[in-house]
Scaffold this active site. Structure first.
Site, short mmCIF file in Angstrom:
data_model
loop_
_atom_site.label_atom_id
_atom_site.label_comp_id
_atom_site.label_asym_id
_atom_site.label_seq_id
_atom_site.Cartn_x
_atom_site.Cartn_y
_atom_site.Cartn_z
N ARG A 129 0.84 -1.31 -0.07
CA ARG A 129 -0.10 -0.03 0.02
C ARG A 129 0.73 1.46 0.15
O ARG A 129 0.30 2.43 0.41
CB ARG A 129 -0.90 0.00 1.11
CG ARG A 129 -2.07 -1.02 1.22
CD ARG A 129 -3.19 -0.76 1.91
NE ARG A 129 -4.25 -1.91 1.86
CZ ARG A 129 -4.15 -2.74 2.76
NH1 ARG A 129 -3.29 -3.11 3.75
NH2 ARG A 129 -5.24 -3.91 2.49
N LYS A 151 3.46 11.36 -11.23
CA LYS A 151 2.54 10.67 -12.10
C LYS A 151 3.36 9.24 -12.19
O LYS A 151 4.29 9.25 -12.68
CB LYS A 151 2.30 11.27 -13.37
CG LYS A 151 1.37 12.09 -13.41
CD LYS A 151 0.70 12.55 -14.73
CE LYS A 151 -0.30 13.89 -14.58
NZ LYS A 151 -0.25 14.39 -16.15
N GLU A 193 10.34 18.24 -24.56
CA GLU A 193 9.60 18.66 -23.44
C GLU A 193 10.43 19.84 -22.86
O GLU A 193 9.65 20.69 -21.98
CB GLU A 193 9.77 17.24 -22.59
CG GLU A 193 8.85 16.09 -22.73
CD GLU A 193 7.70 16.10 -22.62
OE1 GLU A 193 7.16 17.16 -21.88
OE2 GLU A 193 7.01 14.96 -22.70
N LYS A 235 8.00 22.93 -13.83
CA LYS A 235 7.08 21.97 -13.32
C LYS A 235 6.83 21.55 -12.08
O LYS A 235 5.53 21.48 -11.59
CB LYS A 235 7.97 20.47 -13.80
CG LYS A 235 7.10 19.19 -13.44
CD LYS A 235 6.70 18.27 -14.37
CE LYS A 235 5.90 17.14 -14.14
NZ LYS A 235 5.78 16.10 -14.94
N GLU A 245 -3.84 17.28 -10.97
CA GLU A 245 -4.31 17.68 -12.33
C GLU A 245 -5.98 17.99 -12.41
O GLU A 245 -6.73 17.46 -13.17
CB GLU A 245 -3.93 16.45 -13.42
CG GLU A 245 -4.12 17.11 -15.05
CD GLU A 245 -3.31 16.28 -15.70
OE1 GLU A 245 -2.15 15.71 -15.71
OE2 GLU A 245 -4.10 16.32 -16.98
N ARG A 249 -2.46 21.84 -14.11
CA ARG A 249 -1.44 20.70 -14.28
C ARG A 249 -1.56 20.37 -15.79
O ARG A 249 -0.62 19.82 -16.41
CB ARG A 249 -1.32 19.50 -13.27
CG ARG A 249 -0.22 18.81 -13.91
CD ARG A 249 -0.15 17.59 -12.59
NE ARG A 249 0.90 16.93 -13.00
CZ ARG A 249 1.53 16.05 -12.20
NH1 ARG A 249 1.55 16.05 -11.07
NH2 ARG A 249 2.63 15.30 -12.56
N ASN A 253 0.27 19.45 -20.58
CA ASN A 253 -0.09 18.67 -21.78
C ASN A 253 0.08 19.47 -22.90
O ASN A 253 -0.45 18.73 -24.06
CB ASN A 253 -1.31 17.94 -21.33
CG ASN A 253 -1.33 17.05 -20.23
OD1 ASN A 253 -0.37 16.19 -20.03
ND2 ASN A 253 -2.55 17.08 -19.49
N HIS A 256 0.26 17.35 -26.23
CA HIS A 256 0.06 15.91 -25.96
C HIS A 256 -1.20 15.51 -26.57
O HIS A 256 -1.13 14.26 -26.55
CB HIS A 256 0.26 15.63 -24.40
CG HIS A 256 1.55 15.84 -23.91
ND1 HIS A 256 2.45 16.90 -23.92
CD2 HIS A 256 2.40 14.78 -23.08
CE1 HIS A 256 3.52 16.38 -23.48
NE2 HIS A 256 3.70 15.37 -22.86
N HIS A 260 -0.37 12.07 -28.29
CA HIS A 260 -0.84 10.60 -28.14
C HIS A 260 -1.53 10.20 -29.13
O HIS A 260 -1.52 8.74 -29.41
CB HIS A 260 -1.82 10.73 -26.76
CG HIS A 260 -0.93 11.18 -25.60
ND1 HIS A 260 -1.65 11.66 -24.56
CD2 HIS A 260 0.32 10.86 -25.42
CE1 HIS A 260 -0.53 11.74 -23.54
NE2 HIS A 260 0.43 11.32 -23.88
N HIS A 274 8.24 9.65 -27.87
CA HIS A 274 7.11 10.42 -27.04
C HIS A 274 7.64 12.06 -27.28
O HIS A 274 6.92 12.78 -27.58
CB HIS A 274 7.01 10.11 -25.55
CG HIS A 274 6.22 11.01 -24.91
ND1 HIS A 274 4.98 10.88 -25.06
CD2 HIS A 274 6.59 11.90 -24.04
CE1 HIS A 274 4.33 11.78 -24.32
NE2 HIS A 274 5.40 12.53 -23.70
N1 GLY Z 1 3.98 14.84 -17.88
C1 GLY Z 1 2.89 15.75 -17.22
C2 GLY Z 1 2.70 15.76 -15.98
O1 GLY Z 1 3.40 15.44 -15.50
O2 GLY Z 1 1.61 16.37 -15.47
#
Ligand code: GLY
Length: 377
Positions: A129, A151, A193, A235, A245, A249, A253, A256, A260, A274
């Site tokens: 957990r 993430k 990025e 970031k 998010e 946040r 993207n 993105h 994607h 990517h």
């Molecule tokens: N890579 C996008 C984020 O971490 O929100």
């Protein structure tokens, strides 16, 4: 969020309450890993998970760095590549950590790029957990993006990153020296990025990249450290405002939604990395913004000019092999996690450094843009 600089590098503190942590950026951090990680440990042992390519370049150095501080380690080496971010490798990783008797108070070390960071972070999130983990990102993409912000996750047959958890690392060690062993294509993909941060929120940083990007790509350690530092600061600021998010946040993207769809269309293969998809996606997002009258026509031209000057992919024409038609690409976008109530969410821009979240983009405009870019192939 504070940034401090010492002779051994820069530290950015990410103030997330009881999930706060430091991101250290500098050369030689892998060799000093034991001294950096030691203060987190309740007993002098860690489990390291990495991939075969990174193991060859950095595992022995990390093990030496840990041993120098009296920390014992065992290592699991997974196959390199995006396909590793799957249920089977997640199960293998978790089973191995259990067999290694990693306990709730221990620390798992993720040594590698975005794939390893995401997979190992997720394994740490669900093991007993939740156990703590340290990110040691070795790719530019992982140093500026995926290792910071918590993430974690894996891909499934339905799409990328559809299964995962928010689980913040306890420490990030971004060793700039590790970038020296990256293949040039991977470095430039990660640079996609980096550019994203300038485009989304800091025009002065984009100006700086236009001047210093070529030196960064050529190996200038100071330029690399500065670019990683500014990217991580941006970031961290956004993650602190919106950890899970719910709002801002999503700015991260930028590019993105296009990316994607293009990654899905190319089968997540070596046809498109990517970060290459992010670069193309950023150029398309600026083109869409200009067509909607949100920014000037010069902005997408300037974005493409910089990407081209860096020798990067800038458009659909740069992706080898067949692509679906515009409707096919739109259908792939509809699979994206960012779809809310069936509406496509795009990050658009009112100019370089002025991105915002738009939920009301007319799909017909996106279809026309894609059809035009496909026709130019
Ligand atoms: N890579 C996008 C984020 O971490 O929100």
């Amino acid at each position: 969020m504070t940034t401090t600089t010492a002779p051994e590098g820069t530290t950015i503190h990410v103030p997330l309450g009881d999930r706060a942590y430091d991101v250290r950026i500098g050369a030689g951090l892998i060799a000093r890993a034991g001294a950096e990680i030691g203060p987190l440990l309740r007993r002098p042992r860690v489990a390291v998970v990495t991939d075969a390519n990174v193991a060859e370049a950095h595992l022995a150095g990390l093990e030496r760095g840990l041993a120098d501080a009296g920390i014992a380690s065992s290592a699991l080496v997974l196959p390199a590549g995006e396909a590793t971010k799957c249920w089977a490798e997640l199960a293998r990783c978790v089973e191995w950590l259990l067999a290694a008797q990693i306990e709730r108070r221990d620390v798992v070390v993720a040594l590698g790029g975005g794939v390893i960071g995401d997979l190992v972070g997720f394994a740490a999130a669900i093991l007993r957990r939740g156990v703590r983990f340290v990110q040691v990102p070795t790719s530019l993409l992982a140093q500026v993006d995926s290792s910071v912000g918590g993430k974690t996750g894996i891909n499934t047959a339905q799409g990328k990153n559809l299964v995962g958890a928010f689980h913040q690392p306890s420490l990030v060690l971004a060793d700039i020296g590790a970038l020296d062993t990256l293949p040039g294509r991977d470095l430039l993909a990660g640079y996609g990025e980096v550019v994203k941060y300038g485009l989304l929120g800091d025009v002065a940083f984009f100006d700086w990249l236009e001047v210093n990007g070529p030196a960064l790509a050529a190996g200038d350690a100071e330029a690399r450290a500065q670019a990683v530092t500014r990217s991580v600061q941006m970031k961290a600021e956004i993650v602190v405002r919106d950890e899970t998010e719910q709002g801002d946040r999503a700015l991260l993207n930028l590019g993105h939604t296009f990316c994607h769809a293009l990654e899905a269309a190319t089968g997540y293969s070596g046809r498109l990395l990517h970060g290459e998809g992010v670069a193309i996606g950023c150029a398309l997002a600026f083109e869409l913004s200009a067509r909607m009258g949100l920014c000037s026509q010069e902005d997408p031209s300037r974005v493409r000019a910089h990407l081209r000057a860096m020798g990067m992919k800038t458009d659909l024409a740069d992706i080898p092999g067949d692509l679906p038609d515009a409707d096919g690409l739109l259908a792939l976008m509809a699979q994206d996690k960012k779809v809310i109530d069936g509406r496509l969410r795009f990050i658009l821009a009112r100019g370089i450094g002025r991105a915002f979240v738009a939920d009301d983009v007319d799909p017909a405009l996106v279809r026309t843009l894609l059809a035009d870019r496909l026709a130019a192939r």
